[in-house]
Scaffold this motif. Structure first.
Motif, PDB file in Angstrom:
ATOM      1  N   MET A   1       1.046  -1.152  -0.111  1.00  0.00           N
ATOM      2  CA  MET A   1       0.047  -0.011  -0.016  1.00  0.00           C
ATOM      3  C   MET A   1       0.922   1.066  -0.067  1.00  0.00           C
ATOM      4  N   ALA A   2       0.621   2.337  -0.969  1.00  0.00           N
ATOM      5  CA  ALA A   2       1.327   3.416  -0.909  1.00  0.00           C
ATOM      6  C   ALA A   2       0.859   4.502   0.072  1.00  0.00           C
ATOM      7  N   TYR A   3       1.653   5.242   0.785  1.00  0.00           N
ATOM      8  CA  TYR A   3       1.208   6.261   1.500  1.00  0.00           C
ATOM      9  C   TYR A   3       0.970   7.495   0.645  1.00  0.00           C
ATOM     10  N   SER A   4       0.556   8.740   1.400  1.00  0.00           N
ATOM     11  CA  SER A   4       0.640   9.827   0.929  1.00  0.00           C
ATOM     12  C   SER A   4       1.904  10.475   0.967  1.00  0.00           C
ATOM     13  N   ALA A   5       2.418  11.404   0.100  1.00  0.00           N
ATOM     14  CA  ALA A   5       3.804  11.981   0.165  1.00  0.00           C
ATOM     15  C   ALA A   5       3.693  12.677   1.833  1.00  0.00           C
ATOM     16  N   LEU A   6       2.643  13.149   2.144  1.00  0.00           N
ATOM     17  CA  LEU A   6       2.671  14.025   3.524  1.00  0.00           C
ATOM     18  C   LEU A   6       2.936  12.919   4.426  1.00  0.00           C
ATOM     19  N   ALA A   7       2.345  11.799   4.444  1.00  0.00           N
ATOM     20  CA  ALA A   7       2.776  10.735   5.583  1.00  0.00           C
ATOM     21  C   ALA A   7       4.173  10.527   5.633  1.00  0.00           C
ATOM     22  N   VAL A   8       4.851  10.303   4.535  1.00  0.00           N
ATOM     23  CA  VAL A   8       6.283  10.094   4.338  1.00  0.00           C
ATOM     24  C   VAL A   8       7.029  11.204   4.627  1.00  0.00           C
ATOM     25  N   ALA A   9       6.687  12.332   4.341  1.00  0.00           N
ATOM     26  CA  ALA A   9       7.148  13.652   4.712  1.00  0.00           C
ATOM     27  C   ALA A   9       7.338  13.638   6.306  1.00  0.00           C
ATOM     28  N   ASN A  10       6.029  13.585   6.791  1.00  0.00           N
ATOM     29  CA  ASN A  10       6.076  13.637   8.104  1.00  0.00           C
ATOM     30  C   ASN A  10       6.997  12.804   9.036  1.00  0.00           C
ATOM     31  N   ALA A  11       7.262  11.532   8.495  1.00  0.00           N
ATOM     32  CA  ALA A  11       8.396  10.581   9.264  1.00  0.00           C
ATOM     33  C   ALA A  11       9.698  11.413   8.883  1.00  0.00           C
ATOM     34  N   PHE A  12      10.097  12.146   8.115  1.00  0.00           N
ATOM     35  CA  PHE A  12      11.203  12.749   8.030  1.00  0.00           C
ATOM     36  C   PHE A  12      11.272  14.062   8.930  1.00  0.00           C
ATOM     37  N   ILE A  13      10.199  14.707   8.650  1.00  0.00           N
ATOM     38  CA  ILE A  13      10.001  16.035   9.597  1.00  0.00           C
ATOM     39  C   ILE A  13      10.133  15.498  11.159  1.00  0.00           C
ATOM     40  N   GLU A  14       9.317  14.520  11.399  1.00  0.00           N
ATOM     41  CA  GLU A  14       9.440  13.982  12.933  1.00  0.00           C
ATOM     42  C   GLU A  14      10.812  13.685  13.432  1.00  0.00           C
ATOM     43  N   GLN A  15      11.390  12.819  12.398  1.00  0.00           N
ATOM     44  CA  GLN A  15      13.218  12.996  12.819  1.00  0.00           C
ATOM     45  C   GLN A  15      13.939  14.360  12.751  1.00  0.00           C
ATOM     46  N   GLY A  16      13.595  15.235  11.945  1.00  0.00           N
ATOM     47  CA  GLY A  16      14.179  16.521  12.041  1.00  0.00           C
ATOM     48  C   GLY A  16      14.173  17.127  13.296  1.00  0.00           C
ATOM     49  N   LEU A  17      12.742  17.042  13.622  1.00  0.00           N
ATOM     50  CA  LEU A  17      12.286  17.749  14.969  1.00  0.00           C
ATOM     51  C   LEU A  17      12.941  17.138  16.113  1.00  0.00           C
ATOM     52  N   ARG A  18      13.448  15.885  16.040  1.00  0.00           N
ATOM     53  CA  ARG A  18      13.880  15.319  17.178  1.00  0.00           C
ATOM     54  C   ARG A  18      15.369  15.505  17.093  1.00  0.00           C
ATOM     55  N   GLY A  19      16.008  16.330  15.987  1.00  0.00           N
ATOM     56  CA  GLY A  19      17.437  16.658  15.911  1.00  0.00           C
ATOM     57  C   GLY A  19      18.468  15.413  15.117  1.00  0.00           C
ATOM     58  N   ASN A  20      17.555  14.382  14.672  1.00  0.00           N
ATOM     59  CA  ASN A  20      18.254  13.331  13.611  1.00  0.00           C
ATOM     60  C   ASN A  20      18.530  13.831  12.434  1.00  0.00           C
ATOM     61  N   ILE A  21      18.071  14.948  12.002  1.00  0.00           N
ATOM     62  CA  ILE A  21      18.335  15.336  10.629  1.00  0.00           C
ATOM     63  C   ILE A  21      18.477  16.919  10.763  1.00  0.00           C
TER      64      ILE A  21
END
Length: 169
Positions: A1-21
């Motif tokens: 099943m494919a996700y929306s680009a927003l869902a995948v973007a949020n996975a990266f954004i969450e890591q960025g907000l945690r300081g991992n990116i």
């Protein structure tokens, strides 16, 4: 099943907000998404995308236009909040939803972690440079050497991403 680009973007954004990116700007996010989709398509085939949105050939590399418009208020500044959608609720009203990849999808999260490990320390400009290399999916569809907004196909992405030997950390 494919996700929306927003869902995948949020996975990266969450890591960025945690300081991992470090310094996750809209440009950097677009390129990380491009590499995530490309790696996923290479592994699973061009008919099995991670997310259902297409990339276009823009001047500074591959871009999902709808995501660009969602994030353009950040300019070249880091993204500071998760992306949200307005959806219908059960009572005929509306509710704000933060699209996400379920925690149970270990494969998607492992892929995102691998992309962060490989590319997360690079700047948006450095990632853009990588997408412009000869033989890349972005470069293949240029007309007269100019970005033209054309769609980068999933087949091109699967076939013209950095060779596996260059994908390892």
């Amino acid at each position: 099943m494919a996700y929306s680009a927003l869902a995948v973007a949020n996975a990266f954004i969450e890591q960025g907000l945690r300081g991992n990116i470090p310094r996750l700007t809209p440009m950097k996010l677009q390129k990380l998404l491009f590499f995530a989709q490309s790696w996923h398509l290479r592994k699973n085939g061009p008919n099995a995308p991670l997310f259902d949105d297409n990339f276009a050939r823009w001047k500074y590399g591959p871009v999902i236009p709808s995501l660009y418009h969602e994030l353009k208020t950040y300019g070249s500044s880091p993204i500071t909040s998760m992306l949200r959608n307005v959806e219908n609720d059960d009572e005929g009203g509306f509710v704000l939803v933060t699209p996400s990849i379920p925690a149970s999808d270990a494969n998607a999260h492992e892929l995102i972690d691998a992309i962060i490990t490989k590319y997360g320390r690079l700047t948006g400009s450095q990632l853009s440079f990588l997408t412009h290399e000869d033989g890349t999916a972005w470069q293949l569809g240029l007309e007269d050497g100019e970005a033209n907004g054309s769609v980068i196909t999933w087949e091109q992405m699967a076939s013209h991403i950095h060779p596996p030997s260059r994908m390892r950390g």
